[in-house]
Every structure is written in C-alpha cells, then in structure tokens.
Design a protein around this motif. Sequence first.
Motif, PDB file in Angstrom:
ATOM      1  N   ALA A 149       0.809  -1.268   0.084  1.00  0.00           N
ATOM      2  CA  ALA A 149       0.113  -0.044  -0.108  1.00  0.00           C
ATOM      3  C   ALA A 149       0.809   1.098  -0.089  1.00  0.00           C
ATOM      4  N   ARG A 150       1.820   1.412   0.821  1.00  0.00           N
ATOM      5  CA  ARG A 150       2.739   2.468   0.910  1.00  0.00           C
ATOM      6  C   ARG A 150       3.334   2.548  -0.436  1.00  0.00           C
ATOM      7  N   ALA A 151       3.997   1.470  -0.950  1.00  0.00           N
ATOM      8  CA  ALA A 151       4.745   1.669  -2.327  1.00  0.00           C
ATOM      9  C   ALA A 151       3.783   2.259  -3.378  1.00  0.00           C
ATOM     10  N   ARG A 152       2.564   2.127  -3.411  1.00  0.00           N
ATOM     11  CA  ARG A 152       1.411   2.314  -4.292  1.00  0.00           C
ATOM     12  C   ARG A 152       0.785   3.636  -3.952  1.00  0.00           C
ATOM     13  N   LYS A 153       1.188   4.302  -2.532  1.00  0.00           N
ATOM     14  CA  LYS A 153       1.068   5.597  -2.349  1.00  0.00           C
ATOM     15  C   LYS A 153      -0.801   5.502  -1.884  1.00  0.00           C
ATOM     16  N   VAL A 154      -0.967   4.264  -1.152  1.00  0.00           N
ATOM     17  CA  VAL A 154      -2.391   4.283  -0.541  1.00  0.00           C
ATOM     18  C   VAL A 154      -2.346   4.434   1.076  1.00  0.00           C
ATOM     19  N   ALA A 155      -2.851   5.182   1.573  1.00  0.00           N
ATOM     20  CA  ALA A 155      -3.034   5.439   2.752  1.00  0.00           C
ATOM     21  C   ALA A 155      -3.760   4.265   3.504  1.00  0.00           C
ATOM     22  N   HIS A 156      -3.288   3.917   4.966  1.00  0.00           N
ATOM     23  CA  HIS A 156      -3.675   2.664   5.412  1.00  0.00           C
ATOM     24  C   HIS A 156      -3.660   2.764   7.050  1.00  0.00           C
ATOM     25  N   VAL A 157      -4.650   2.158   7.617  1.00  0.00           N
ATOM     26  CA  VAL A 157      -4.714   2.189   9.010  1.00  0.00           C
ATOM     27  C   VAL A 157      -4.990   0.917   9.498  1.00  0.00           C
ATOM     28  N   PHE A 158      -4.114   0.647  10.585  1.00  0.00           N
ATOM     29  CA  PHE A 158      -4.116  -0.852  11.267  1.00  0.00           C
ATOM     30  C   PHE A 158      -5.239  -0.783  12.185  1.00  0.00           C
ATOM     31  N   VAL A 159      -6.172  -1.842  12.057  1.00  0.00           N
ATOM     32  CA  VAL A 159      -7.173  -2.230  13.180  1.00  0.00           C
ATOM     33  C   VAL A 159      -6.941  -3.591  13.566  1.00  0.00           C
ATOM     34  N   SER A 160      -6.329  -3.647  14.699  1.00  0.00           N
ATOM     35  CA  SER A 160      -5.725  -4.759  15.165  1.00  0.00           C
ATOM     36  C   SER A 160      -5.935  -5.221  16.456  1.00  0.00           C
ATOM     37  N   GLY A 161      -6.009  -6.650  16.871  1.00  0.00           N
ATOM     38  CA  GLY A 161      -6.072  -6.923  18.207  1.00  0.00           C
ATOM     39  C   GLY A 161      -4.834  -7.204  18.771  1.00  0.00           C
ATOM     40  N   SER A 162      -3.642  -7.264  18.078  1.00  0.00           N
ATOM     41  CA  SER A 162      -2.384  -7.663  18.490  1.00  0.00           C
ATOM     42  C   SER A 162      -1.634  -6.566  19.100  1.00  0.00           C
ATOM     43  N   GLY A 163      -1.310  -6.925  20.437  1.00  0.00           N
ATOM     44  CA  GLY A 163      -0.890  -6.115  21.283  1.00  0.00           C
ATOM     45  C   GLY A 163       0.902  -6.289  21.674  1.00  0.00           C
ATOM     46  N   ASP A 164       1.396  -7.442  20.622  1.00  0.00           N
ATOM     47  CA  ASP A 164       2.925  -7.616  20.526  1.00  0.00           C
ATOM     48  C   ASP A 164       3.566  -6.725  20.167  1.00  0.00           C
ATOM     49  N   PRO A 165       4.627  -6.070  21.078  1.00  0.00           N
ATOM     50  CA  PRO A 165       5.545  -5.126  20.652  1.00  0.00           C
ATOM     51  C   PRO A 165       6.306  -5.020  19.467  1.00  0.00           C
ATOM     52  N   THR A 166       6.721  -6.003  19.092  1.00  0.00           N
ATOM     53  CA  THR A 166       7.295  -6.536  17.753  1.00  0.00           C
ATOM     54  C   THR A 166       6.629  -6.370  16.699  1.00  0.00           C
ATOM     55  N   THR A 167       5.479  -7.051  16.508  1.00  0.00           N
ATOM     56  CA  THR A 167       4.396  -6.968  15.552  1.00  0.00           C
ATOM     57  C   THR A 167       4.082  -5.101  15.520  1.00  0.00           C
ATOM     58  N   HIS A 168       3.907  -4.632  16.599  1.00  0.00           N
ATOM     59  CA  HIS A 168       3.313  -3.373  16.548  1.00  0.00           C
ATOM     60  C   HIS A 168       4.294  -2.300  15.986  1.00  0.00           C
ATOM     61  N   SER A 169       5.853  -2.468  16.449  1.00  0.00           N
ATOM     62  CA  SER A 169       6.965  -1.891  15.672  1.00  0.00           C
ATOM     63  C   SER A 169       7.003  -1.947  14.175  1.00  0.00           C
ATOM     64  N   ALA A 170       6.825  -3.494  13.688  1.00  0.00           N
ATOM     65  CA  ALA A 170       6.834  -3.300  12.178  1.00  0.00           C
ATOM     66  C   ALA A 170       5.616  -2.789  11.596  1.00  0.00           C
ATOM     67  N   ALA A 171       4.564  -2.793  12.192  1.00  0.00           N
ATOM     68  CA  ALA A 171       3.355  -2.116  11.750  1.00  0.00           C
ATOM     69  C   ALA A 171       3.594  -0.625  11.682  1.00  0.00           C
ATOM     70  N   ILE A 172       4.182   0.145  12.759  1.00  0.00           N
ATOM     71  CA  ILE A 172       4.396   1.456  12.646  1.00  0.00           C
ATOM     72  C   ILE A 172       5.352   1.853  11.729  1.00  0.00           C
TER      73      ILE A 172
END
Length: 126
Positions: free
Chosen positions: A72-95
């Motif tokens: 999405a980022r490479a195609r310049k499409v905005a994105h929002v994560f809506v997730s139940g994951s509280g894992d800090p590593t996953t959260h960092s990768a998403a951010i």
Amino acid sequence: MSGSLRVLIVEDEYFVASFMADLMEEWGHEVVAVCATGTAAIEHLERGGVEIALLDIKLKGDLTGVDVADVARARKVAHVFVSGSGDPTTHSAAIATDPLAFLQKPINEKQLRSILNGLLVKAFQI
C-alpha cells in the motif's frame, strides 16, 4: 477524491469485516473489496482505485497486514491498522510502514471516522 473514499478492508474475521464494511457504507464510503488474505488484498491494491486500506495484522495465509501495508505504501495508498495484536514487535513492524493510525480492537468508531474525515480534508487541500 470526492466526498467519499474507496476503501479496501483486509480482515479475516467475518463479523469484524462485515461490521467495518457496514460502517464504511453508512458513512458514505465505497467498499472496493473485503479480503481475508494478504494475497487477495495485494491483488486489489495492484489493480488500483483504492484510496485507503483498513488492515488487520494477522490474516489467513502466508502474508500479514504488515506485508500488505508495504505494498500500500509503495502504491501511495493510505492505510490504517485495526488490530487486536498487542505484541510490541508486531506493533513496531506495523508502525514502520507509516500508517495513518494504529487502532486497537474493538474498533473505536469515533476515532476511525475522524481519521477518514481527516484524509478527505487533506485531499481537498491540494
């Protein structure tokens, strides 16, 4: 962009995906597709016509929402994560994909609507 957005929903939980799709339509946005896998989501992104993607992180199949966000980022499409994951590593990768926001489930409707409205306002300031 007009007064509505073309939204791609990437969520593998049927009831959550249906709820988000209903919200988008209620708010006047067009749901381009609802995808349960990263592969299907990327296919829709590559076709074009998506203005924002709402992404869960953990999906069915081999790809994650973070993988979809990279496309999405490479195609310049905005994105929002809506997730139940509280894992800090996953959260960092998403951010690291530079999302408009990272929202925790259950969905805060007011917050999500504010993000979408902000994207529309930004589009009209060009």
